[in-house]
Design a protein around this motif. Structure first.
Motif, PDB file in Angstrom:
ATOM      1  N   ASN A  16       0.822  -1.211   0.000  1.00  0.00           N
ATOM      2  CA  ASN A  16       0.000   0.000   0.000  1.00  0.00           C
ATOM      3  C   ASN A  16       0.857   1.263   0.000  1.00  0.00           C
ATOM      4  O   ASN A  16       0.455   2.298  -0.536  1.00  0.00           O
ATOM      5  CB  ASN A  16      -0.941  -0.004   1.207  1.00  0.00           C
ATOM      6  CG  ASN A  16      -2.155  -0.892   0.979  1.00  0.00           C
ATOM      7  OD1 ASN A  16      -2.853  -0.747  -0.011  1.00  0.00           O
ATOM      8  ND2 ASN A  16      -2.401  -1.821   1.885  1.00  0.00           N
ATOM      9  N   ARG A  19       3.999   3.415  -4.388  1.00  0.00           N
ATOM     10  CA  ARG A  19       3.301   4.147  -5.442  1.00  0.00           C
ATOM     11  C   ARG A  19       4.305   4.474  -6.545  1.00  0.00           C
ATOM     12  O   ARG A  19       5.517   4.467  -6.313  1.00  0.00           O
ATOM     13  CB  ARG A  19       2.695   5.449  -4.886  1.00  0.00           C
ATOM     14  CG  ARG A  19       1.707   5.251  -3.742  1.00  0.00           C
ATOM     15  CD  ARG A  19       0.416   4.595  -4.206  1.00  0.00           C
ATOM     16  NE  ARG A  19      -0.289   5.414  -5.181  1.00  0.00           N
ATOM     17  CZ  ARG A  19      -1.164   6.380  -4.855  1.00  0.00           C
ATOM     18  NH1 ARG A  19      -1.431   6.645  -3.586  1.00  0.00           N
ATOM     19  NH2 ARG A  19      -1.779   7.072  -5.796  1.00  0.00           N
ATOM     20  N   GLU A 208       3.492  13.738  -1.370  1.00  0.00           N
ATOM     21  CA  GLU A 208       2.561  12.619  -1.355  1.00  0.00           C
ATOM     22  C   GLU A 208       1.807  12.572  -2.685  1.00  0.00           C
ATOM     23  O   GLU A 208       1.579  13.611  -3.312  1.00  0.00           O
ATOM     24  CB  GLU A 208       1.569  12.768  -0.198  1.00  0.00           C
ATOM     25  CG  GLU A 208       2.194  12.548   1.172  1.00  0.00           C
ATOM     26  CD  GLU A 208       2.816  11.164   1.308  1.00  0.00           C
ATOM     27  OE1 GLU A 208       2.162  10.175   0.908  1.00  0.00           O
ATOM     28  OE2 GLU A 208       3.962  11.074   1.784  1.00  0.00           O
ATOM     29  N   PHE A 211      -3.335  11.556  -6.002  1.00  0.00           N
ATOM     30  CA  PHE A 211      -4.577  10.792  -6.089  1.00  0.00           C
ATOM     31  C   PHE A 211      -4.482   9.538  -5.227  1.00  0.00           C
ATOM     32  O   PHE A 211      -3.399   8.967  -5.061  1.00  0.00           O
ATOM     33  CB  PHE A 211      -4.853  10.388  -7.544  1.00  0.00           C
ATOM     34  CG  PHE A 211      -4.951  11.551  -8.484  1.00  0.00           C
ATOM     35  CD1 PHE A 211      -6.114  12.293  -8.560  1.00  0.00           C
ATOM     36  CD2 PHE A 211      -3.866  11.906  -9.272  1.00  0.00           C
ATOM     37  CE1 PHE A 211      -6.206  13.379  -9.425  1.00  0.00           C
ATOM     38  CE2 PHE A 211      -3.947  12.990 -10.139  1.00  0.00           C
ATOM     39  CZ  PHE A 211      -5.121  13.728 -10.212  1.00  0.00           C
ATOM     40  N   PRO A 212      -5.608   9.103  -4.671  1.00  0.00           N
ATOM     41  CA  PRO A 212      -5.605   7.863  -3.888  1.00  0.00           C
ATOM     42  C   PRO A 212      -5.361   6.659  -4.791  1.00  0.00           C
ATOM     43  O   PRO A 212      -5.591   6.709  -5.999  1.00  0.00           O
ATOM     44  CB  PRO A 212      -7.012   7.828  -3.282  1.00  0.00           C
ATOM     45  CG  PRO A 212      -7.852   8.626  -4.231  1.00  0.00           C
ATOM     46  CD  PRO A 212      -6.951   9.717  -4.741  1.00  0.00           C
ATOM     47  N   ARG A 213      -4.885   5.586  -4.192  1.00  0.00           N
ATOM     48  CA  ARG A 213      -4.657   4.359  -4.955  1.00  0.00           C
ATOM     49  C   ARG A 213      -5.995   3.751  -5.384  1.00  0.00           C
ATOM     50  O   ARG A 213      -6.953   3.713  -4.608  1.00  0.00           O
ATOM     51  CB  ARG A 213      -3.908   3.344  -4.100  1.00  0.00           C
ATOM     52  CG  ARG A 213      -3.703   1.999  -4.791  1.00  0.00           C
ATOM     53  CD  ARG A 213      -3.181   0.959  -3.820  1.00  0.00           C
ATOM     54  NE  ARG A 213      -1.887   1.334  -3.303  1.00  0.00           N
ATOM     55  CZ  ARG A 213      -0.734   1.167  -3.954  1.00  0.00           C
ATOM     56  NH1 ARG A 213      -0.743   0.645  -5.167  1.00  0.00           N
ATOM     57  NH2 ARG A 213       0.405   1.519  -3.412  1.00  0.00           N
TER      58      ARG A 213
END
Length: 226
Positions: A16, A19, A208, A211-213
């Protein structure tokens, strides 16, 4: 040998965390000890027929990175900022064939199999390559097979990096003919025995992800045959 058992949640946390980071913090460098672990994960990776059809170029020279940047649109943010930048190479069919000196050396000298069973092993590889997979139908098919093997250490390097809290990004956005020409001019392709497979950048994220995963649900990608 004492082994620490990695907890299931630690593994999931690492996946998680990982990225595809586009820009790294150029002031943060990966320690030699940590990067050696990443390279060791690549070295210990499995390969079809055990022939390890790969080589890893760790590009730290900034002048060389600038040359790569001109012909690698997908690495524009990575090459100037990554702590470590790796080009993954695959071997040509003349090395990966069952009857090549490369394969014979791999099994006799690297793997250390006894002479009395080496012929049996080579025959097994021949049967797999020729009869089962028909790999030498043409040059491209054999090269594609070797390139697929490189994605095993490729993935392992990024996973181990994530377990160490190190960011990465897989890269295929480059002009392959131009990159291979550049590497050949620097005598890095062993006179045509190696070809470019992919690139991967390592470092520490500058920001960071925006966009969210997003990933498909397990039920959409896994089907059990009971």
């Amino acid at each position: 040998m004492t082994q620490r058992v990695i907890k299931r949640q630690e593994i999931l946390d690492a996946f998680n965390f990982r990225r595809a980071i586009k820009t790294f913090d150029p002031t943060k460098k990966i320690s030699e000890e940590d990067f050696n672990v990443i390279l060791e994960a690549a070295r210990l990776s499995p390969s079809s027929c055990g022939i390890e059809p790969w080589k890893f170029l760790v590009v730290q020279n900034q002048e060389f990175r600038e040359k790569l940047k001109e012909i690698s649109p997908g690495a524009q943010g990575h090459l100037p900022t990554a702590s470590h930048f790796v080009i993954i190479l695959s071997r040509a069919s003349e090395d990966t064939r069952y009857d090549s000196e490369y394969v014979k050396n791999q099994w006799l000298n690297v793997m250390g199999v006894p002479d009395e069973i080496s012929d049996q092993i080579i025959e097994g590889i021949r049967n797999f390559q020729v009869n089962q997979q028909n790999l030498f139908e043409n040059e491209q098919k054999a090269l594609d097979w070797a390139k697929r093997q490189t994605f095993l250490p490729f993935a392992n390097m990024m996973t181990v990096g994530a377990l160490l809290g190190i960011d990465s990004c897989p890269i295929e956005g480059f002009y392959i003919d131009k990159v291979e020409k550049l590497l050949a001019e620097e005598n890095l392709l062993e006179d045509g025995h190696l070809a470019v497979s992919a690139m991967v950048a390592f470092g520490y994220r500058a920001n960071e992800p925006a966009f969210p995963r997003g990933r498909k649900d397990m039920k959409d990608i896994v089907q059990w045959i009971n």
